[in-house]
Design an enzyme around this catalytic site. Sequence first.
Site, PDB file in Angstrom:
ATOM      1  CB  SER A 163      -6.693  -1.003  -8.936  1.00 37.91           C
ATOM      2  OG  SER A 163      -5.375  -0.508  -8.990  1.00 37.91           O
TER       3      SER A 163
ATOM      4  CG  ASP B 215       3.167  10.423  -1.887  1.00 35.00           C
ATOM      5  OD1 ASP B 215       3.863   9.379  -1.845  1.00 35.00           O
ATOM      6  OD2 ASP B 215       3.447  11.388  -2.626  1.00 35.00           O
ATOM      7  CB  VAL B 216       3.067   4.753   0.397  1.00 35.26           C
ATOM      8  CG1 VAL B 216       1.640   4.342   0.711  1.00 35.26           C
ATOM      9  CG2 VAL B 216       3.400   4.496  -1.070  1.00 35.26           C
TER      10      VAL B 216
ATOM     11  CG  ASN C  19      -0.278  -4.290  -2.439  1.00 34.06           C
ATOM     12  OD1 ASN C  19       0.198  -5.282  -2.995  1.00 34.06           O
ATOM     13  ND2 ASN C  19      -1.133  -3.476  -3.047  1.00 34.06           N
TER      14      ASN C  19
ATOM     15  CE1 TYR D  63       7.884  -4.039  -9.676  1.00 43.61           C
ATOM     16  CE2 TYR D  63       8.918  -6.193  -9.906  1.00 43.61           C
ATOM     17  CZ  TYR D  63       7.846  -5.409  -9.522  1.00 43.61           C
ATOM     18  OH  TYR D  63       6.737  -6.007  -8.976  1.00 43.61           O
TER      19      TYR D  63
ATOM     20  CB  THR E 194      -2.957  -6.845 -11.546  1.00 40.01           C
ATOM     21  OG1 THR E 194      -1.623  -6.477 -11.941  1.00 40.01           O
ATOM     22  CG2 THR E 194      -2.899  -8.089 -10.662  1.00 40.01           C
TER      23      THR E 194
ATOM     24  CG  MET F 229       2.009  -3.150 -12.450  1.00 35.29           C
ATOM     25  SD  MET F 229       2.934  -3.565 -10.943  1.00 35.29           S
ATOM     26  CE  MET F 229       2.223  -2.409  -9.778  1.00 35.29           C
TER      27      MET F 229
END
Length: 283
Positions: free
Chosen positions: A26, A85-86, A112, A187, A222, A224
């Site tokens: 997404s 799962d990155v 990303n 973040y 987006t 998010m």
Amino acid sequence: MASAASTFTTGQRLHEKVCIVTGAASGLGRAIALAYASQGARLVVCADLKPTPKSEFEAEQAGTPTHDVICQRHGQQKSIFVKTDVTIGKEVEALVEEAVKLGGRLDVMVNNAGIGGTENHGMVHEMTEETWDTVMSINSRSVFLGCKFACAQFMKQEPHSSGHRGWIVNTSSIMGLVGQMVYGAAYCASKGAVTLLTKQIAVEYAKHKVHCNAVCPGHLRTPMTQDQFQDREMRTAISALTPWGDEWGSAKDVAQAYVYLASDDANYITGVALPVDGGYCAQ
């Protein structure tokens, strides 16, 4: 809410390149994957925890997984989904191996996948260690792992026909360049780590003709940021900080930068953290 005028321009800027896009289900990741397929990629490997978009907000063909949209438009062999799962090294390594197994090599790695949503976790003295660790793991560790296993593959394969071994494009943020109150310390720190990791890898691997660049998106529409965008007061406050005004960018706007940085047009570019932000960082 579906995005209007969402079809990507077709071309051959990524002709025959094998690409991985993490967080492809997404938002920005989906837009990058669709843009890559539209530009002649041989294979786009879509990696995420689930194949379907998290929300219909600004989602093109929201009910259809990204890899299925690509196959419908460009051919059945043009894309696959790999659950990943990155934050787990073995899964990222397996993701790269799957891309090489099907595509014969790896040309482009887009790291990303990430999370936001830390705006309600308070200032540093109020933030839990768990919040910090989670954000750093998903937003920073994942990029390290993606770069690690992509570079390992680049180093052992023959160069691309252009003479270059590979292209990495990492997703940082304007909050990886400047501080900001909206998202908070975890973040900002996680994206700052992505920015500097990008520069370090660019320096380390330049002699091997591996490109490593980052895109630093501004405020986008987006899934998010859906809650922020639909909150009129917050949307207005954030828009006031951006020279472009009350016209947040779309994922498609930013995806075009990922095409450029993975193309031969960027043959002399590495180590760049490119803001695509409506002028936010120009202030």
